[in-house]
Design a protein around this motif. Sequence first.
Motif, short mmCIF file in Angstrom:
data_model
loop_
_atom_site.label_atom_id
_atom_site.label_comp_id
_atom_site.label_asym_id
_atom_site.label_seq_id
_atom_site.Cartn_x
_atom_site.Cartn_y
_atom_site.Cartn_z
N PHE A 110 1.54 -3.82 23.42
CA PHE A 110 1.40 -4.25 22.03
C PHE A 110 2.70 -3.96 21.28
N GLU A 111 3.19 -4.95 20.55
CA GLU A 111 4.41 -4.77 19.77
C GLU A 111 4.08 -4.23 18.38
N ILE A 112 4.76 -3.15 17.99
CA ILE A 112 4.65 -2.63 16.63
C ILE A 112 6.06 -2.41 16.09
N TRP A 113 6.19 -2.37 14.77
CA TRP A 113 7.48 -2.15 14.12
C TRP A 113 7.43 -0.87 13.30
N ASP A 114 8.61 -0.34 13.00
CA ASP A 114 8.68 0.85 12.14
C ASP A 114 8.60 0.48 10.67
N ILE A 115 8.68 -0.83 10.36
CA ILE A 115 8.50 -1.33 9.00
C ILE A 115 7.52 -2.50 9.07
N ALA A 116 7.01 -2.90 7.93
CA ALA A 116 6.11 -4.05 7.89
C ALA A 116 6.90 -5.33 8.14
N PRO A 117 6.54 -6.13 9.13
CA PRO A 117 7.27 -7.39 9.38
C PRO A 117 7.13 -8.34 8.20
N ALA A 118 8.18 -9.11 7.99
CA ALA A 118 8.17 -10.06 6.87
C ALA A 118 7.92 -11.49 7.32
N ASP A 119 8.00 -11.75 8.63
CA ASP A 119 8.00 -13.15 9.08
C ASP A 119 7.00 -13.44 10.19
N TRP A 120 5.97 -12.59 10.37
CA TRP A 120 4.97 -12.88 11.39
C TRP A 120 4.00 -13.94 10.88
N LYS A 130 -3.67 -4.15 7.25
CA LYS A 130 -4.23 -2.93 6.67
C LYS A 130 -3.49 -1.68 7.15
N VAL A 131 -2.79 -1.80 8.27
CA VAL A 131 -2.16 -0.61 8.85
C VAL A 131 -0.65 -0.71 8.99
N TRP A 132 -0.08 -1.91 8.86
CA TRP A 132 1.32 -2.01 9.27
C TRP A 132 2.33 -1.45 8.27
N ASN A 133 1.89 -1.03 7.11
CA ASN A 133 2.79 -0.27 6.23
C ASN A 133 2.93 1.18 6.67
N ASP A 134 2.07 1.59 7.59
CA ASP A 134 2.13 2.94 8.19
C ASP A 134 2.22 2.76 9.70
N PRO A 135 3.43 2.84 10.27
CA PRO A 135 3.57 2.57 11.71
C PRO A 135 2.76 3.51 12.60
N PHE A 136 2.50 4.73 12.12
CA PHE A 136 1.67 5.64 12.91
C PHE A 136 0.23 5.14 12.97
N ALA A 137 -0.29 4.69 11.83
CA ALA A 137 -1.64 4.14 11.80
C ALA A 137 -1.71 2.85 12.62
N TRP A 138 -0.64 2.06 12.56
CA TRP A 138 -0.58 0.81 13.33
C TRP A 138 -0.65 1.12 14.82
N ALA A 139 0.14 2.08 15.27
CA ALA A 139 0.13 2.45 16.69
C ALA A 139 -1.23 2.98 17.10
N GLN A 187 13.13 -2.01 13.77
CA GLN A 187 13.72 -3.04 12.91
C GLN A 187 14.26 -2.47 11.60
N GLY A 188 13.69 -1.36 11.16
CA GLY A 188 14.11 -0.75 9.90
C GLY A 188 15.53 -0.23 9.91
N SER A 189 16.16 -0.17 11.08
CA SER A 189 17.56 0.27 11.16
C SER A 189 18.54 -0.84 10.85
N HIS A 190 18.08 -2.07 10.91
CA HIS A 190 18.98 -3.21 10.72
C HIS A 190 19.57 -3.19 9.31
N PRO A 191 20.84 -3.52 9.18
CA PRO A 191 21.47 -3.53 7.84
C PRO A 191 20.73 -4.42 6.83
N ASP A 192 20.03 -5.43 7.30
CA ASP A 192 19.29 -6.31 6.39
C ASP A 192 17.85 -5.86 6.17
N SER A 193 17.45 -4.76 6.81
CA SER A 193 16.04 -4.35 6.74
C SER A 193 15.85 -2.90 6.33
#
Length: 320
Positions: A58-68, A78-87, A104-110
């Motif tokens: 399962f793919e999860i991000w450290d930030i909420a995705p903007a383009d899914w 309901k959970v993706w603003n909290d990556p721990f809850a998402w996982a 993804q949160g490390s990206h200069p644009d994110s």
Amino acid sequence: MAVEPLIEKWQGKVAQVTIGATVKDGGTRSHPVVVGGETGLPFIPDVSAMPNKPVVAFEIWDIAPADWPEEIAAAYRKVWNDPFAWAQSCVADYKAQLLCVRLQGSHPDSGSKTAAQQQKFIAELLKKVKVPLIIIGCGDDETDNLVLPACCEAAKGEKCLFGSAVQDNYKTLVAGAFADGHSIIAESPIDINIAKQLNILISDMGIGLDRLVINPTIGALGYGLEYAYSIMERARLSALSGDKMVAMPFICFAGQEASRAKESRVTEKEFPQWGPEKDRACIWEALTAASLINAGADILVMRHPGAVGLINNYIEQMTA
């Protein structure tokens, strides 16, 4: 008179790679995930051994995705603003045996999260969930060269799978993974010769072939899937013919590619002939993933929980 079937006999074998270390092996994971080990093409019983089934991460991000696509976002919003809850939701609600974390949160644009922030995040995530982890950078080379080695250190001893090493940027990640006991994803742009060359370069740095996984890069259904399929098939045939430098398991990011397809996104109002959008994102990802399994994929990184359910069912039926 009985006719004997013509059976192709291969001299090569795909290497086995283990993701995740239990307490017995010096880690804290609840179980390991082993991939690879095939001695022939997929799903040919009594002809080729397939000791380890393909597995879904399962793919999860450290930030909420903007383009899914909306239909995938609805499952996690309901959970993706909290990556721990998402996982934790993926493990508890969808029985995930493997997670793929994209930083993804490390990206200069994110958000430009620092190496120290991501190191702390990975250390905490390893405490929150006990399944093995695949950890992927943000795709910006300069950033990943700072962030991923720090995350390798945070996960030392856990036998994670880190990615991605590419031809122009592999040395820093490989050195970090080698030092801390992790495996590496080698990514090449749908080119068997580049894939082989990159594997040689990485193995020359000391990483064993049992710690390498190939990301051949793929396209989704309708978006280059048939070309990706042919490249994967060629690489697997070379591996089975004895070429050890392409004899590694495949990882395919089916969810990422299927999510880019307009068929996964547009509404029924825009294209009424395509039917309800609530079904399309799931079907597009599932069909992409099923095709890749038949091309030899060992790890599928997926997003839509409905598509994951379909694919897990398919794997069980094909390996019964």
